[in-house]
Design a protein around this motif. Structure first.
Motif, PDB file in Angstrom:
ATOM      1  N   GLY A 348       0.813  -1.220   0.000  1.00 44.11           N
ATOM      2  CA  GLY A 348       0.000   0.000   0.000  1.00 44.11           C
ATOM      3  C   GLY A 348       0.840   1.261   0.000  1.00 44.11           C
ATOM      4  O   GLY A 348       0.551   2.213  -0.740  1.00 44.11           O
ATOM      5  N   VAL A 349       1.886   1.295   0.834  1.00 48.35           N
ATOM      6  CA  VAL A 349       2.769   2.469   0.888  1.00 48.35           C
ATOM      7  C   VAL A 349       3.485   2.658  -0.452  1.00 48.35           C
ATOM      8  O   VAL A 349       3.610   3.778  -0.950  1.00 48.35           O
ATOM      9  N   ALA A 350       3.937   1.548  -1.044  1.00 47.69           N
ATOM     10  CA  ALA A 350       4.628   1.625  -2.337  1.00 47.69           C
ATOM     11  C   ALA A 350       3.696   2.163  -3.421  1.00 47.69           C
ATOM     12  O   ALA A 350       4.087   3.015  -4.230  1.00 47.69           O
ATOM     13  N   VAL A 351       2.456   1.677  -3.444  1.00 48.04           N
ATOM     14  CA  VAL A 351       1.488   2.149  -4.447  1.00 48.04           C
ATOM     15  C   VAL A 351       1.175   3.624  -4.240  1.00 48.04           C
ATOM     16  O   VAL A 351       1.099   4.399  -5.207  1.00 48.04           O
ATOM     17  N   ALA A 352       1.008   4.040  -2.972  1.00 46.21           N
ATOM     18  CA  ALA A 352       0.714   5.447  -2.681  1.00 46.21           C
ATOM     19  C   ALA A 352       1.843   6.354  -3.140  1.00 46.21           C
ATOM     20  O   ALA A 352       1.608   7.412  -3.751  1.00 46.21           O
TER      21      ALA A 352
END
Length: 404
Positions: A348-352
């Protein structure tokens, strides 16, 4: 026993690596989707708040024309129902106001030597500097004396200065606006792009009276910006401004106002509530993946119970109690939830960050948007592991030992 149960759970998961990974995948995607979508929603909310805040703090904006009217409406600010005397009277009679800044604006081509640039020219008063939180990098700002004498002077933004003069200091130089020379008396410090992507440095400021009489040939103004001293007095001051203008414009009874007073604080509260709802909606969409992942955990744990029926029978024959078997299988399902949550956070952090870096949307990642999905993933693992664990704990040891 607790440490031993964890070790047994990890060994069981490692014994079927592919199955374990596929089971975790639902949790990973669910947690990642929640974090990414909530970060998008919070980014949109922050963008809207910054955009409204950039207009000034504790602001009321008065524009000509009714807020709603029948028939065809003219463009915002194009009516002729507001004038400079309205702004001066508001400042004079209403308490709790710091600044009142009337203004007019229109696009013009600015010429300096053999360079030209099309930008928006604003006719303003000295109060405009405080309301818009502007600072002058070199030279000076428009003064009251410039207003009184209708001087042909201009303060230019950093983008205009660079486009027309390059590395040279524009202060003291002349530019032509509508084929009339204006002396540059100051250059504003750069403010960069607004949250809505507008270049805040692509402006030219001239005295209001100069813009009205020498440039536009008008007697009315396009808007009045009012900065209220205290945010808790916004509604009170808004009501007073409305009453004063109705009196000045001789509007009585149920007649519709020929002006509109907008409260930016109320607009921000409304937009914050709206974007909060959008963020919750996006988070709920992502949470559906968590539910699907939980069903996957239950399914795989049921398979695990069936495969290990003889093992459960042996453990019970050796003295394992109901709670020992329950704990063993619950720990396995929770471990799946915890590992899936950890990898989901990373996803999730990587996608954000990827959306913020390569997309047109800003994302905001908060500790809450990480901790809540992780806690839910653990809870999902625990909840959907209860039934398989209970089924395993209730097995009859004799029948379990006979199971082929």
């Amino acid at each position: 026993m607790f440490k031993e149960s964890i070790a047994i759970a990890l060994r069981a998961l490692l014994a079927n690596k592919l199955r374990s990974i596929l089971t975790m995948l639902g949790i990973i995607i669910g947690v990642g989707a929640v974090i990414a979508m909530v970060s998008i929603g919070m980014g949109v909310r922050e963008k809207i708040q910054s955009s409204i805040a950039s207009l000034g703090s504790n602001m009321l904006i008065v524009t000509p024309g009714a807020a709603s009217s029948q028939g065809v409406r003219s463009a915002s600010g194009s009516s002729i129902t507001l004038n400079l005397e309205d702004a001066e009277y508001i400042k004079k009679v209403i308490q709790g106001i710091d600044y009142v800044a009337p203004s007019v604006s229109r696009q013009y081509q600015i010429i300096a030597g053999n360079q030209n640039w099309t930008t928006t020219v604003y006719g303003i008063t000295p109060e405009y500097m405080a309301i818009k939180s502007l600072t002058v990098g070199s030279g000076s700002f428009v003064s009251q004396q410039d207003i009184n004498s209708r001087k042909r002077v201009a303060v230019i933004g950093a983008t205009v200065a660079e486009s027309l003069f390059g590395e040279m200091n524009p202060t003291g130089q002349n530019v032509r606006i509508n084929n009339t020379p204006y002396q540059v008396i100051g250059v504003l410090d750069s403010k960069g792009q607004s949250s809505m992507g507008q270049d805040q440095d692509d402006i030219v400021l001239v005295p209001l009276t100069t813009a009205q009489e020498r440039l536009l040939g008008i007697t009315y103004i396009n808007s009045i910006s009012i900065q209220v001293t205290k945010v808790e007095e916004m509604d009170q001051v808004q009501g007073q401004v409305t009453n004063v203008l109705r009196q000045r414009h001789k509007i009585s009874g149920n007649k519709e106002d020929d002006f509109t007073v907008r409260n930016l604080t109320s607009i921000m509260e409304m937009m914050t509530a709206t974007t909060g709802t959008i963020t919750l909606f996006l988070g709920c969409i992502g949470a559906i993946s968590l539910l699907v992942g939980g069903i996957g955990i239950m399914n795989i744990m049921m398979v695990s119970v069936t495969e290990r029926t003889r093992e459960i029978g042996i453990r019970k024959a050796l003295g394992a109690r109901y709670r020992d078997i329950m704990l063993q299988f619950l720990i396995e399902s929770v471990v799946i939830g915890v590992l899936g949550g950890i990898f989901g956070i990373m996803l999730g952090v990587a996608v954000a960050f990827a959306i913020s870096a390569f997309g047109s949307l800003n994302t905001v990642i908060s500790p809450v948007s990480i901790l809540v999905p992780f806690a839910v993933s653990v809870a999902v693992g625990l909840f959907f592991g209860i039934y398989p664990a209970r089924k395993a704990a209730l097995l009859d040891p004799i029948e379990a030992l006979r199971y082929e």
